[in-house]
Scaffold this motif. Structure first.
Motif, PDB file in Angstrom:
ATOM      1  N   TRP A 163      -8.138 121.761  36.597  1.00  0.00           N
ATOM      2  CA  TRP A 163      -8.378 121.668  35.158  1.00  0.00           C
ATOM      3  C   TRP A 163      -9.781 122.194  34.912  1.00  0.00           C
ATOM      4  O   TRP A 163     -10.753 121.455  35.003  1.00  0.00           O
ATOM      5  CB  TRP A 163      -8.230 120.229  34.690  1.00  0.00           C
ATOM      6  CG  TRP A 163      -8.407 120.022  33.199  1.00  0.00           C
ATOM      7  CD1 TRP A 163      -8.906 120.887  32.301  1.00  0.00           C
ATOM      8  CD2 TRP A 163      -8.071 118.823  32.473  1.00  0.00           C
ATOM      9  NE1 TRP A 163      -8.918 120.342  31.044  1.00  0.00           N
ATOM     10  CE2 TRP A 163      -8.401 119.067  31.118  1.00  0.00           C
ATOM     11  CE3 TRP A 163      -7.536 117.596  32.826  1.00  0.00           C
ATOM     12  CZ2 TRP A 163      -8.214 118.107  30.122  1.00  0.00           C
ATOM     13  CZ3 TRP A 163      -7.344 116.648  31.844  1.00  0.00           C
ATOM     14  CH2 TRP A 163      -7.677 116.899  30.506  1.00  0.00           C
ATOM     15  N   THR A 169      -3.875 112.185  32.019  1.00  0.00           N
ATOM     16  CA  THR A 169      -4.478 111.707  30.783  1.00  0.00           C
ATOM     17  C   THR A 169      -5.671 110.827  31.088  1.00  0.00           C
ATOM     18  O   THR A 169      -5.558 109.857  31.860  1.00  0.00           O
ATOM     19  CB  THR A 169      -3.455 110.911  29.952  1.00  0.00           C
ATOM     20  OG1 THR A 169      -2.318 111.737  29.683  1.00  0.00           O
ATOM     21  CG2 THR A 169      -4.061 110.441  28.635  1.00  0.00           C
ATOM     22  N   ARG A 202       1.810 115.088  33.982  1.00  0.00           N
ATOM     23  CA  ARG A 202       0.751 114.982  32.981  1.00  0.00           C
ATOM     24  C   ARG A 202      -0.426 114.186  33.552  1.00  0.00           C
ATOM     25  O   ARG A 202      -0.240 113.273  34.358  1.00  0.00           O
ATOM     26  CB  ARG A 202       1.273 114.309  31.704  1.00  0.00           C
ATOM     27  CG  ARG A 202       0.370 114.513  30.502  1.00  0.00           C
ATOM     28  CD  ARG A 202       1.098 114.239  29.198  1.00  0.00           C
ATOM     29  NE  ARG A 202       0.292 114.629  28.047  1.00  0.00           N
ATOM     30  CZ  ARG A 202       0.230 115.864  27.578  1.00  0.00           C
ATOM     31  NH1 ARG A 202       0.937 116.819  28.128  1.00  0.00           N
ATOM     32  NH2 ARG A 202      -0.533 116.152  26.527  1.00  0.00           N
ATOM     33  N   ALA A 244     -13.048 120.785  31.753  1.00  0.00           N
ATOM     34  CA  ALA A 244     -12.520 119.583  31.101  1.00  0.00           C
ATOM     35  C   ALA A 244     -13.653 118.874  30.367  1.00  0.00           C
ATOM     36  O   ALA A 244     -14.713 118.644  30.930  1.00  0.00           O
ATOM     37  CB  ALA A 244     -11.889 118.660  32.140  1.00  0.00           C
ATOM     38  N   ALA A 286      -0.055 123.287  31.936  1.00  0.00           N
ATOM     39  CA  ALA A 286      -1.286 123.843  31.384  1.00  0.00           C
ATOM     40  C   ALA A 286      -2.412 123.869  32.418  1.00  0.00           C
ATOM     41  O   ALA A 286      -3.509 124.337  32.119  1.00  0.00           O
ATOM     42  CB  ALA A 286      -1.733 123.038  30.170  1.00  0.00           C
ATOM     43  N   LEU A 287      -2.149 123.385  33.625  1.00  0.00           N
ATOM     44  CA  LEU A 287      -3.142 123.386  34.693  1.00  0.00           C
ATOM     45  C   LEU A 287      -2.965 124.611  35.577  1.00  0.00           C
ATOM     46  O   LEU A 287      -1.864 125.155  35.695  1.00  0.00           O
ATOM     47  CB  LEU A 287      -3.014 122.116  35.534  1.00  0.00           C
ATOM     48  CG  LEU A 287      -3.176 120.792  34.766  1.00  0.00           C
ATOM     49  CD1 LEU A 287      -2.909 119.615  35.696  1.00  0.00           C
ATOM     50  CD2 LEU A 287      -4.556 120.686  34.143  1.00  0.00           C
ATOM     51  N   SER A 298      -6.011 115.071  27.618  1.00  0.00           N
ATOM     52  CA  SER A 298      -4.718 115.063  28.301  1.00  0.00           C
ATOM     53  C   SER A 298      -4.251 116.488  28.529  1.00  0.00           C
ATOM     54  O   SER A 298      -4.515 117.383  27.726  1.00  0.00           O
ATOM     55  CB  SER A 298      -3.694 114.309  27.449  1.00  0.00           C
ATOM     56  OG  SER A 298      -2.458 114.216  28.110  1.00  0.00           O
ATOM     57  N   ARG A 299      -3.580 116.713  29.656  1.00  0.00           N
ATOM     58  CA  ARG A 299      -3.034 118.029  29.968  1.00  0.00           C
ATOM     59  C   ARG A 299      -1.644 117.876  30.577  1.00  0.00           C
ATOM     60  O   ARG A 299      -1.429 117.072  31.480  1.00  0.00           O
ATOM     61  CB  ARG A 299      -3.919 118.786  30.960  1.00  0.00           C
ATOM     62  CG  ARG A 299      -5.175 119.396  30.376  1.00  0.00           C
ATOM     63  CD  ARG A 299      -4.853 120.578  29.480  1.00  0.00           C
ATOM     64  NE  ARG A 299      -6.060 121.211  28.979  1.00  0.00           N
ATOM     65  CZ  ARG A 299      -6.726 120.841  27.901  1.00  0.00           C
ATOM     66  NH1 ARG A 299      -6.311 119.798  27.201  1.00  0.00           N
ATOM     67  NH2 ARG A 299      -7.810 121.485  27.521  1.00  0.00           N
ATOM     68  N   ASP A 300      -0.709 118.679  30.058  1.00  0.00           N
ATOM     69  CA  ASP A 300       0.583 118.827  30.710  1.00  0.00           C
ATOM     70  C   ASP A 300       0.371 119.600  32.009  1.00  0.00           C
ATOM     71  O   ASP A 300      -0.506 120.466  32.093  1.00  0.00           O
ATOM     72  CB  ASP A 300       1.538 119.585  29.787  1.00  0.00           C
ATOM     73  CG  ASP A 300       2.945 119.668  30.330  1.00  0.00           C
ATOM     74  OD1 ASP A 300       3.753 118.802  30.016  1.00  0.00           O
ATOM     75  OD2 ASP A 300       3.225 120.625  31.090  1.00  0.00           O
ATOM     76  N   TRP A 349      -3.792 121.030  41.754  1.00  0.00           N
ATOM     77  CA  TRP A 349      -3.936 121.605  40.416  1.00  0.00           C
ATOM     78  C   TRP A 349      -5.412 121.597  40.003  1.00  0.00           C
ATOM     79  O   TRP A 349      -6.195 120.747  40.452  1.00  0.00           O
ATOM     80  CB  TRP A 349      -3.144 120.796  39.393  1.00  0.00           C
ATOM     81  CG  TRP A 349      -1.674 120.768  39.615  1.00  0.00           C
ATOM     82  CD1 TRP A 349      -0.731 121.535  39.009  1.00  0.00           C
ATOM     83  CD2 TRP A 349      -0.940 119.912  40.522  1.00  0.00           C
ATOM     84  NE1 TRP A 349       0.522 121.233  39.459  1.00  0.00           N
ATOM     85  CE2 TRP A 349       0.422 120.233  40.401  1.00  0.00           C
ATOM     86  CE3 TRP A 349      -1.320 118.901  41.414  1.00  0.00           C
ATOM     87  CZ2 TRP A 349       1.420 119.592  41.130  1.00  0.00           C
ATOM     88  CZ3 TRP A 349      -0.338 118.263  42.147  1.00  0.00           C
ATOM     89  CH2 TRP A 349       1.023 118.613  42.008  1.00  0.00           C
ATOM     90  N   CYS A 388     -10.337 118.953  40.060  1.00  0.00           N
ATOM     91  CA  CYS A 388      -9.301 119.290  41.041  1.00  0.00           C
ATOM     92  C   CYS A 388      -8.516 118.030  41.347  1.00  0.00           C
ATOM     93  O   CYS A 388      -9.109 116.992  41.668  1.00  0.00           O
ATOM     94  CB  CYS A 388      -9.937 119.852  42.318  1.00  0.00           C
ATOM     95  SG  CYS A 388      -8.752 120.106  43.675  1.00  0.00           S
ATOM     96  N   ASN A 416     -15.353 120.909  35.906  1.00  0.00           N
ATOM     97  CA  ASN A 416     -14.126 121.385  36.527  1.00  0.00           C
ATOM     98  C   ASN A 416     -13.524 120.263  37.348  1.00  0.00           C
ATOM     99  O   ASN A 416     -14.237 119.575  38.097  1.00  0.00           O
ATOM    100  CB  ASN A 416     -14.406 122.592  37.428  1.00  0.00           C
ATOM    101  CG  ASN A 416     -14.878 123.791  36.636  1.00  0.00           C
ATOM    102  OD1 ASN A 416     -14.461 123.999  35.505  1.00  0.00           O
ATOM    103  ND2 ASN A 416     -15.759 124.585  37.238  1.00  0.00           N
TER     104      ASN A 416
END
Length: 778
Positions: free
Chosen positions: A671, A775, A773, A674, A635-636, A630-632, A669, A757, A755
């Motif tokens: 990540w 998740t 968020r 991941a 944080a991205l 999970s990422r807020d 965004w 997107c 990675n």
């Protein structure tokens, strides 16, 4: 004269009268003085301290007794409000004073704003040449009575010694933007109080804007009757109560006079800003003949730079002169700001009439025409004994400004080259670089950071602001007359947000403006911050603790455990933590090395000063099976590599208002790396925000939609890589507030790291999507 020599009238008081009010005590070592801003010279004695207890008497002596009495009364009130000690002003028959304010015009102190504090067995003496100096001496004495770790209502021991102090710069300012969002008169007075306790002496009051003309002008009543109200778009409707209820705000002339009078009593000069010729859409909405097109625009509901400029002709200049005549009657300040920033000249360029005027004046371009317009306005102020103040934009464009104009330099990039150019042209300059002293900017990358534009202007960046441009000679450096913080309020809906943005960065601004260059030291500054934050807390100031807040960096470790690193932005204080979900205290385990923790752990951390003061409230990191899946949104990374803005969402029925990290105009965004092995499902928490971003519309990124309502898409490797999930927005588009979308992944995520997107399709100008968020689950 020795610093420790007392006037004869003070020496003859003796010690007997001090027994009930202040007591001379022996001490093996002088208690620390924690003062902010740092005085020009502070010399504590090696031993000895004077004790100030409940009931201590405060006396005044010397010139301008009535004014000095009022200063002493405010000092006593501040001590009561913070420390809780009940000091008493001297009256006939009371005990001899423990504290005396003495104003002597020929006192041996530097500067009319300077003072000397002498502490010895006889008590505490504040000496100044003027009431202004006595006021600032009182601020320092208030800090001496609120030392690190003070306990409310208990006596304070003040170390013997001498403080000789005076300001470095004459202009120590905070800009308050009341055009975008309105503050009540009571709130402005509260801010002035707090400014004065940080030894700031100028409130640059920005009262006209595209989004609202706030100051009553009797000759032109439509400015406030029509120009002070805008349609309640977006979150404005939360403030008005309904989308159909306009957002309005006006300061009457009586209210303006009241604010000026209140500020003067605290030695704060209110400098009004009437921004010309740009930021004038509200004025043109009130009187369309002020514009170039002859059409009546609405009072602007967007943020950014509006193309509606005042028409640079004789009729407009007469209007400006009339407005400034009333402004000068309301504001006795030597200085009047006429703005001059962000003048988008597309309407001027498109106007044959304006083009003809430019040719007739023999000017090469529209920047020179703006310079000509500014010259006319400045001349009117100068004729009336005032000094014009304005922004540095015309210097950036290569044009000139009136020689007498004070330049506020907000373009701090390229080694302050614009400020250097201004002083080399003979202008006095106020340093207010947006990169470090724009207090609307975000202060950290923490998930709970409040709304604001990027890039971050941290407490350390504010403190390290360059106040003398690189390359300036000693003679040129004298042209720098001060520093200024900027509180622009596009995203400051409430006074609570104003406080959060200003404090504690105002402490850095205070020291930049007051303390000598040789006293500038980050390490001693943060060591003095705990006492200052305690004073803020006692005054009821809703300051931010971002600089000291714990930051969690979580990675996977062996056998299903987690490796957690803790840090904070300032690099100061002790981070203490618990792993059972309880609140950390000063007795909790101190963090020293990265932690290895099992799953199903609730890690909480807070930061404490050496004296046990809580520098930052506890933050929580839950460690379980979902932690690394999970990422807020904060944080991205953004797909453009540009720093994200922090934007407010709608306030829910319960709980705090959400704040999102968004690249305005580009709902995309990243990540990186991941680790989602075996995941089969994804959930997104999103919200659609009202588009209010004005001139940023031209850079909006539009992505093709697969359906009428659009969708969020998640791709692997790149934004055009394999589609991992598509989440339709048909149910989310009409929603108000947070919405959850979920989907089964197109295929399970394989081994290793990938990675990701994620982006929203469609046109962000129809509604800017925010990602709260993301998740994944197995």
């Amino acid at each position: 004269m020795s610093h420790l020599v007392r006037p004869a009238w003070f020496r003859c008081l003796g010690i007997a009268g001090l027994l009930a009010t202040g007591v001379a005590v022996a001490a093996p070592a002088a208690p620390a003085w924690s003062l902010l801003p740092q005085p020009a010279k502070a010399t504590p004695a090696r031993t000895g301290a004077f004790r100030v207890a409940d009931g201590a008497v405060v006396a005044v002596h010397g010139a301008d007794g009535q004014t000095l009495q009022a200063i002493a009364e405010r000092f006593v009130q501040h001590v009561a409000d913070t420390n809780g000690l009940r000091l008493h002003l001297a009256t006939p028959g009371t005990a001899q004073p423990a504290i005396t304010f003495d104003v002597t015009p020929k006192a041996d102190v530097a500067d009319d704003a300077g003072y000397r504090i002498t502490v010895d067995d006889h008590g505490i003496l504040v000496t100044a040449r003027t009431p202004r100096g006595a006021f600032y001496g009182g601020v320092t004495l208030w800090q001496l009575l609120t030392p690190p770790g003070w306990t409310r209502g208990t006596p304070v021991e003040v170390a013997h010694g001498v403080i000789d102090d005076h300001p470095r710069f004459a202009w120590r300012a905070l800009l308050l933007d009341s055009g975008r969002h309105y503050q009540s008169v009571a709130d402005i007075k509260q801010l002035i109080d707090w400014m004065s306790l940080n030894k700031l002496n100028v409130l640059l009051w920005h009262v006209t804007e595209d989004q609202g003309w706030r100051l009553e002008i009797s000759k032109y009543p439509e400015l406030t009757r029509h120009g002070a109200c805008r349609q309640a778009v977006g979150l404005d409707s939360e403030l008005t109560g309904a989308a159909g209820q306009p957002y309005c705000g006006v300061y009457t002339q009586d209210e303006a006079r009241d604010i000026v009078r209140y500020a003067a009593q605290r030695y704060v000069d209110v400098v009004p800003e009437i921004d010309l010729p740009g930021h004038s859409q509200a004025a043109i909405a009130a009187y369309p003949w002020l514009g170039v097109t002859g059409k009546r625009p609405e009072v602007w509901t967007d943020w950014g730079v509006s193309p509606w400029l005042l028409k640079p002709d004789a009729k407009t200049l007469q209007f400006v002169d009339d407005v400034l005549d009333e402004v000068m009657q309301l504001f006795p300040s030597r200085y009047i700001s006429i703005g001059g920033d962000e003048a988008d000249k597309q309407q001027w360029n498109a106007s044959p009439e304006v083009q003809a005027q430019r040719h007739a004046l023999g000017l090469a371009n529209m920047d020179q025409l703006q310079g000509w317009f500014t010259q006319q306005v400045a001349a009117h102020l100068i004729q009336h004994g005032r000094t014009p103040v304005g922004w540095d934009d015309e210097l950036v464009a290569g044009a000139t400004l009136p020689a007498s104009e004070v330049v506020m330099s907000w373009h701090g990039n390229d080694n302050e080259r614009v400020a250097l150019a201004a002083i080399q042209q003979g202008h006095d300059v106020v340093m207010t670089p947006q990169e470090s002293l724009y207090f609307d900017h975000v202060q950290s990358g923490l998930p709970d950071e409040w709304a604001g534009p990027p890039p971050a202007a941290t407490l350390r960046q504010a403190y390290d602001t360059v106040v003398i441009p690189n390359g300036a000679s000693p003679a040129e450096a004298k042209r720098i007359i001060g520093v200024q913080g900027g509180l622009w309020t596009e995203q400051m809906l409430t006074f609570a947000h104003d406080q959060h943005a200003v404090f504690p960065r105002i402490a850095a601004l205070s020291e930049l403006g007051w303390s000598p260059a040789g006293a500038h030291d980050w390490n001693t500054f943060v060591q003095r911050m705990p006492a200052e934050l305690a004073r803020y807390r006692a005054l009821g100031i809703d300051y931010t603790d971002s600089a000291f807040a714990p930051r969690f960096q979580v990675t996977a470790a062996a056998n299903g455990t987690f490796r957690v690193e803790l840090s904070n932005q300032a690099g100061f204080g002790t981070i203490r933590y618990t792993t059972d979900g309880t609140k950390p205290t000063v007795h909790s385990t101190p963090y020293a090395l990265p932690l290895t923790l099992p799953g199903n752990t609730s890690l909480r951390a807070a930061t404490f000063a050496p004296d046990g003061f809580e520098l930052a409230a506890p933050r929580t990191q839950r460690l379980d099976a979902s932690t690394l899946l999970s990422r807020d949104g904060s944080a991205l990374a953004t797909c453009s590599s540009q720093p994200a803005s922090r934007l407010d969402g709608r306030r829910p029925a319960q709980g705090p208002r959400p704040v999102y990290a968004v690249d305005i105009g580009n709902a995309c965004w990243l990540w990186p790396q991941a680790s989602l092995e075996g995941s089969r499902h994804v959930e997104l928490t999103i919200e659609q925000l009202t588009w209010r971003f004005g001139d940023e519309a031209k850079d909006a990124v539009v992505r093709p939609k697969a359906s009428t309502a659009g969708e969020f898409e998640i791709h692997v490797d790149t934004c055009s890589g394999p589609l991992l999930a598509r989440l339709p927005l048909v149910s989310a588009a009409p929603a108000k507030g947070l919405t959850r979308l979920d989907a089964t992944l197109a295929a399970p995520v394989g081994t290793g790291v990938r990675n990701l997107c994620v982006f929203a399709t469609g046109d962000p100008r129809d509604g800017q999507w925010a990602l709260a968020r993301m998740t994944f689950s197995k």
